[in-house]
Design an enzyme around this catalytic site. Structure first.
Site, PDB file in Angstrom:
ATOM      1  N   LYS A  78       1.021  -1.101  -0.199  1.00 55.03           N
ATOM      2  CA  LYS A  78       0.405   0.223   0.084  1.00 55.03           C
ATOM      3  C   LYS A  78       1.086   1.383  -0.196  1.00 55.03           C
ATOM      4  O   LYS A  78       0.568   1.839  -0.346  1.00 55.03           O
ATOM      5  CB  LYS A  78      -0.434   0.055   1.263  1.00 55.03           C
ATOM      6  N   ASP A  79       1.966   1.582   0.281  1.00 54.22           N
ATOM      7  CA  ASP A  79       2.853   2.228   0.446  1.00 54.22           C
ATOM      8  C   ASP A  79       3.550   2.522  -0.556  1.00 54.22           C
ATOM      9  O   ASP A  79       4.182   3.620  -1.145  1.00 54.22           O
ATOM     10  CB  ASP A  79       4.034   2.064   1.642  1.00 54.22           C
ATOM     11  N   ARG A 121      -8.548   9.027   5.666  1.00 57.79           N
ATOM     12  CA  ARG A 121      -9.540   8.303   4.891  1.00 57.79           C
ATOM     13  C   ARG A 121     -10.095   7.178   6.317  1.00 57.79           C
ATOM     14  O   ARG A 121     -11.597   7.299   6.017  1.00 57.79           O
ATOM     15  CB  ARG A 121      -9.041   7.264   4.074  1.00 57.79           C
ATOM     16  N   ARG A 122      -9.059   6.625   6.995  1.00 55.09           N
ATOM     17  CA  ARG A 122      -9.706   6.646   8.584  1.00 55.09           C
ATOM     18  C   ARG A 122     -10.354   7.535   9.243  1.00 55.09           C
ATOM     19  O   ARG A 122     -11.672   6.886   9.936  1.00 55.09           O
ATOM     20  CB  ARG A 122      -8.480   6.289   9.419  1.00 55.09           C
ATOM     21  N   ARG A 139       0.665   9.643  14.190  1.00 55.60           N
ATOM     22  CA  ARG A 139       1.882   8.805  13.835  1.00 55.60           C
ATOM     23  C   ARG A 139       3.339   8.131  14.368  1.00 55.60           C
ATOM     24  O   ARG A 139       2.727   8.605  15.585  1.00 55.60           O
ATOM     25  CB  ARG A 139       3.456  10.241  13.165  1.00 55.60           C
ATOM     26  N   ARG A 145       2.528   3.968  18.822  1.00 61.43           N
ATOM     27  CA  ARG A 145       0.559   3.937  18.901  1.00 61.43           C
ATOM     28  C   ARG A 145       0.490   4.155  19.380  1.00 61.43           C
ATOM     29  O   ARG A 145      -0.783   3.981  20.473  1.00 61.43           O
ATOM     30  CB  ARG A 145       0.349   3.418  17.651  1.00 61.43           C
ATOM     31  N   CYS A 230      -2.366   9.938  -1.436  1.00 62.70           N
ATOM     32  CA  CYS A 230      -3.027   9.699  -0.248  1.00 62.70           C
ATOM     33  C   CYS A 230      -3.622  10.959   0.696  1.00 62.70           C
ATOM     34  O   CYS A 230      -3.722  10.729   1.406  1.00 62.70           O
ATOM     35  CB  CYS A 230      -1.507   9.222   0.200  1.00 62.70           C
TER      36      CYS A 230
END
Length: 296
Positions: A78-79, A121-122, A139, A145, A230
């Protein structure tokens, strides 16, 4: 023959790379691992969209391959941005792990009010589900996290379920169904990028999973035609040819969505082009709000 494998230095990146290295070694090939620092790892105090375009976790590894410092690199697929440097190829895509997001929290879910995530998105999907939530930027690697959650800085945080699984982390919370909380394109997938060297490709292609490659190729074809990057709250998910794609407003109040069965990459590109015209206003609005130029 020996293979030099590059990776980021985070615990998750190292865990993913260890999986690839084990598979290569099972072929009787020697492997050397090399850690490469990336801009996305070095700049952690601001949201991803403020650093630059997609690829902040990839560019340094691409350069290391092209400069012959390493032979290949392991990425969360995805990156990897849509536009790739000449001379590089995605030699292997491993079987997909869970594509879903995971909402980590303790206590009753009704008490969750402050949620940490740096993903637009989230953020939009959570606000669509519950407009009363307060979403704060978060981040850092998975361990960082999770630590901030345990310290009480947030009531909940959103993580990729695949990452938790690869790290062996068990934490209270709920899996967010990908049909409703549509993940970013290629989430849950590990890719190996290498030079376009026939002997190297021959080795790495034995790790490839054709079913996963087809699904993520459909997702990427749609993503590339939409061209939103993104910065836009956008989810794209394909399973066995069944595609779901959505673009949301930043506040989650408006959504454009498609759900189709896709047979070929040509079909995927056509759907992506059509969806871009439908969702264009939401894409332009997101770019404008974030202070980023956008051309239709």
């Amino acid at each position: 023959m020996s293979v030099r494998v590059g990776t980021r230095g985070s615990r998750l990146a190292l865990a993913q790379t260890a999986t690839v290295i084990k598979k290569i070694q099972s072929l009787g090939i020697e492997v050397e691992q090399k850690i490469i620092n990336t801009q996305g790892d070095e700049v952690t105090g601001i949201p991803l969209h403020a650093i630059g375009k997609q690829g902040v976790f990839v560019r340094a590894l691409d350069d290391a391959i092209l400069n012959n410092e390493i032979d290949c690199a392991v990425h969360s697929m995805k990156d990897i941005p849509a536009l790739r440097p000449s001379g590089l190829i995605t030699s292997a895509i491993l079987p997909r792990d869970s594509p879903a997001d995971f909402l980590a929290y303790s206590g009753p879910v009704s008490s969750v009010r402050i949620v940490g995530t740096s993903s637009t998105r989230r953020r939009a999907q959570l606000l669509r589900h519950d407009p009363g939530l307060e979403i704060k930027d978060l981040r850092g690697n998975v361990d960082t996290r999770v630590k901030k959650l345990s310290e009480g800085q947030f009531h909940a945080i959103v993580l990729a379920e695949a990452g938790l699984s690869r790290l062996g982390i068990r934490i209270p919370g709920d899996r967010l169904p990908p049909e409703k909380f549509v993940p970013t394109a290629n989430q849950g997938t590990i890719a190996v990028v290498s030079r376009a060297d026939p002997s190297l490709i021959e080795v790495l292609s034995s790790l490839d999973h054709p079913v996963t490659r087809k699904d993520v190729a459909i997702e990427r074809a749609v993503m590339e035609q939409i061209g939103a990057g993104c910065f836009t709250p956008m989810g794209i998910y394909c399973k066995n040819g069944h595609l779901i794609a959505e673009v949301l407003s930043l506040d989650g109040k408006r959504t454009e969505r498609i759900e189709k069965n896709i047979g070929t990459l040509e079909d995927a590109r056509a759907e992506g082009t059509a969806f871009r015209s439908v969702a264009g206003d939401l894409i332009a609005e997101a770019y404008h709000t974030l202070g980023i130029s956008y051309e239709r």
